[in-house]
Design a protein around this motif. Structure first.
Motif, short mmCIF file in Angstrom:
data_model
loop_
_atom_site.label_atom_id
_atom_site.label_comp_id
_atom_site.label_asym_id
_atom_site.label_seq_id
_atom_site.Cartn_x
_atom_site.Cartn_y
_atom_site.Cartn_z
N HIS A 2 0.87 -1.19 0.00
CA HIS A 2 0.00 0.00 0.00
C HIS A 2 0.90 1.23 0.00
N HIS B 103 -4.28 6.28 -5.83
CA HIS B 103 -5.73 6.45 -5.66
C HIS B 103 -6.45 6.47 -7.01
N GLU C 174 -5.55 1.83 -5.56
CA GLU C 174 -6.48 1.84 -4.43
C GLU C 174 -7.73 2.57 -4.91
N SER D 27 -11.30 0.39 -1.32
CA SER D 27 -11.39 1.00 0.01
C SER D 27 -12.63 1.87 0.09
N HIS E 175 -13.80 5.07 1.51
CA HIS E 175 -13.38 6.32 2.14
C HIS E 175 -14.57 7.24 2.37
N HIS F 283 -7.90 -1.06 4.49
CA HIS F 283 -8.14 -0.45 5.81
C HIS F 283 -9.58 -0.52 6.32
N ASP G 208 0.40 2.20 3.73
CA ASP G 208 -0.39 3.35 3.28
C ASP G 208 0.45 4.63 3.32
ZN LIG Z 1 -7.36 4.59 1.65
#
Ligand SMILES: [Zn+2]
Ligand SMILES: [Zn+2]
Length: 280
Positions: free
Chosen positions: A6, A39, A93, A119, A121, A168, A244
Motif C-alpha cells: 500500500h 488512488h 487503491e 477501500s 473512504h 483499511h 499506506d
Molecule cells: Zn485509503
C-alpha cells in the motif's frame, strides 16, 4: 520476507515521492516486494476535491489515459530493480462507492494491474477518512448509524467482485472515535463482520492489514485486534500488508510489526501478480 502493498507515489495528489525513489528506499530496507497503489477516485460529486492524478507535475483527470504512463513507469522500475532482488507491482487503491461500479470496472479491466484494492473512504460523498471532512459526516450521527452505513457499503464492495482486497477496514474509527463509542456496538459489529468475512472467504478476497495508525499514535492497525480475532475464529487467513505511506520516509513503516501480528492471529500474508494471489 518484508513487503509493502500500500504505497502512494506522487501520482496521488496527496502524496510525494517518485516511483524510483520509493524503489531505491525499498532495496535499502531489504523489501522483497513493493506494490504501488495510486488512488483511483471517480466520484463526480467530488470532482473538485479528488478526481485528479499527477503525471510528471502535470495534473490529469482520473478518467484519462494516465494509467498508461503509470504502468510504463512501473515497468521501467521493474526492469531496473529485478537484479536487485525487488519485485515491483502495479496496483491501484480504488475509492469504492456503489454508484461508481461501472466506471471502476471499465478502468480496472482496461489496464494490466497486479493488484486492485477497494477501500471505502466516502459515505454520502463525504470522506470520513479525511481530517478536514470527517466532522461533516460524524456530527449528528450515532455509532449504530455509522456502522450500518459503512458496513453496508463494504458489503457491496465485496459483492461487486471488482476487488482483490479490501483496504483499511474499520477506517471510520480514525476520526469517528472522537464523536461516538463504537465499543457499545460490539454485538452488531460482530454480525456485520461475520457476514462480510464469510463472503470474502467465498469470493477469495483478501483483507488488508494497514499499519498507518501506528505512526499516528494509534495502538491498533486497521482493522483492529477485535476484527483479527474474528478472522482467526472464522478461519479467515487471507491478508495483505501495507503501510499506506504517502511519502518515501514512511515506506514499510511498521510492516515488520504487522508480520508479527499476522503470525499471532494465524493470518497468511499474500502478494499478487496480475491479480493472482500467492502466499509470501
Ligand atoms: Zn485509503
Ligand atoms: Zn491509501
Amino acid at each position: 520476507m518484508l513487503v509493502d502493498y500500500h504505497v502512494h507515489p506522487d501520482y496521488s495528489i496527496d502524496a510525494a515521492g517518485k516511483i524510483l525513489d520509493y524503489c531505491k528506499k525499498a532495496v535499502e530496507l531489504g523489501l522483497k516486494e513493493i506494490c504501488f497503489t495510486t488512488h483511483l477516485d471517480l466520484d463526480p460529486a467530488r470532482k473538485e476535491i479528488d478526481d485528479k492524478v499527477r503525471v510528471d507535475e502535470k495534473i490529469m483527470e482520473m478518467r484519462s489515459e494516465w494509467p498508461e504512463y503509470y504502468l510504463e513507469e512501473i515497468q521501467d522500475a521493474r526492469s531496473m530493480f529485478a537484479g536487485k532482488g525487488l519485485k515491483v507491482k502495479a496496483g491501484v487503491e480504488v475509492d469504492y462507492q456503489p454508484h461508481l461500479e461501472k466506471d471502476i470496472g471499465i478502468i480496472i479491466n482496461e489496464y494490466d494491474f497486479d493488484f486492485v484494492m477497494g477501500s471505502v473512504h466516502c459515505l454520502e460523498h463525504i470522506a470520513i477518512s479525511s481530517s478536514g471532512e470527517n466532522a461533516k459526516y460524524f456530527v449528528g450521527r450515532s455509532a449504530e448509524q455509522v456502522l450500518e452505513a459503512y458496513y453496508h457499503v463494504v458489503d457491496l464492495a465485496v459483492e461487486s467482485g471488482l476487488f482483490d482486497c479490501i483496504g483499511h477496514l474499520d477506517i471510520y474509527k480514525r476520526y469517528g472515535n472522537k464523536y461516538m463509542d463504537f465499543e457499545s456496538q460490539k454485538h452488531r459489529l460482530n454480525e456485520y463482520l461475520v457476514s462480510i468475512l464469510n463472503k470474502m472467504k467465498n469470493h477469495r478476497i483478501a483483507l488488508e492489514l494497514n499499519t498507518s495508525p501506528f505512526r499516528n499514535g494509534g495502538k491498533e492497525p486497521h482493522p483492529g485486534y477485535d476484527v483479527l480475532k474474528t478472522c482467526q475464529r472464522m478461519g479467515f487467513d487471507f491478508i495483505t500488508i501495507g503501510s499506506d505511506c504517502h511519502c518515501v520516509k514512511n515506506l514499510a513503516k511498521d510492516v515488520e510489526k504487522a508480520f508479527k501480528i499476522a503470525a499471532k492471529y494465524k493470518l497468511s500474508v499474500y502478494g499478487f501478480e496480475k491479480r493472482i494471489p500467492y502466499v509470501l
